[in-house]
Design a protein around this motif. Structure first.
Motif, PDB file in Angstrom:
ATOM      1  N   GLU A  37       0.812  -1.229   0.000  1.00  0.00           N
ATOM      2  CA  GLU A  37       0.000   0.000   0.000  1.00  0.00           C
ATOM      3  C   GLU A  37       0.839   1.269   0.000  1.00  0.00           C
ATOM      4  O   GLU A  37       0.686   2.121  -0.869  1.00  0.00           O
ATOM      5  N   TRP A  51       3.498   6.181  -2.567  1.00  0.00           N
ATOM      6  CA  TRP A  51       2.100   5.770  -2.574  1.00  0.00           C
ATOM      7  C   TRP A  51       1.611   5.753  -4.014  1.00  0.00           C
ATOM      8  O   TRP A  51       2.129   6.475  -4.880  1.00  0.00           O
ATOM      9  N   LYS A  55      -4.039   7.234  -6.540  1.00  0.00           N
ATOM     10  CA  LYS A  55      -4.643   7.474  -5.225  1.00  0.00           C
ATOM     11  C   LYS A  55      -4.170   8.800  -4.642  1.00  0.00           C
ATOM     12  O   LYS A  55      -4.950   9.522  -4.024  1.00  0.00           O
TER      13      LYS A  55
END
Length: 140
Positions: A37, A51, A55
């Motif tokens: 993640e 990341w 997103k």
């Protein structure tokens, strides 16, 4: 707001590839990272995170045009030889050499690479910004 930055998040297309790249440069993810993640790195007084780029754009409320975002990250070192060594290490890990190490107009020495997700990094010696024992620059 206090004059400081506490976190820089780099949007990446493939977290495993990004972890491999930064790992090859000697970076170690913090134990608070979440496998698959997000990866966090303690970089001495602030945090760098990796990341998912889509997103990150959605979370930030921006449209990701896929191009350069107008930000360059920098890592200062003490000697010109260290600039060249780090540039070579980054290229060996998968970076693109953007600019070979060379003397600068401002009296330093610097070069640049672009990581696999397109984030540019400058590696520099700045004689006006000596590094303290923790590797942090002191503005002269």
């Amino acid at each position: 707001m206090q004059q400081r930055v506490t976190l820089i998040t780099l949007g990446v297309h493939d977290l495993d590839r990004a972890l491999g790249f930064y790992g090859a440069l000697g970076w170690e993810p913090h134990p608070s990272s979440v496998d698959g993640e997000v990866a966090f790195f303690d970089v001495g007084g602030m945090v760098v995170a990796l990341w998912d780029r889509a997103k990150l754009a959605a979370d930030s409320g921006v449209a990701d045009s896929g191009g350069w975002g107008g930000v360059v990250l920098a890592h200062n070192v003490e000697e010109p030889a260290h600039v060249d060594e780090l540039l070579a290490q980054a290229v060996a890990a998968g970076a693109v050499l953007a600019r070979a190490g060379a003397p600068t107009a401002w009296g330093g020495y610097s070069g640049a690479f672009i990581d696999p997700d397109g984030h540019p990094w400058e590696i520099a010696v700045n004689p006006e910004w000596p590094l303290d024992d923790g590797g942090r620059p002191r503005l002269g």
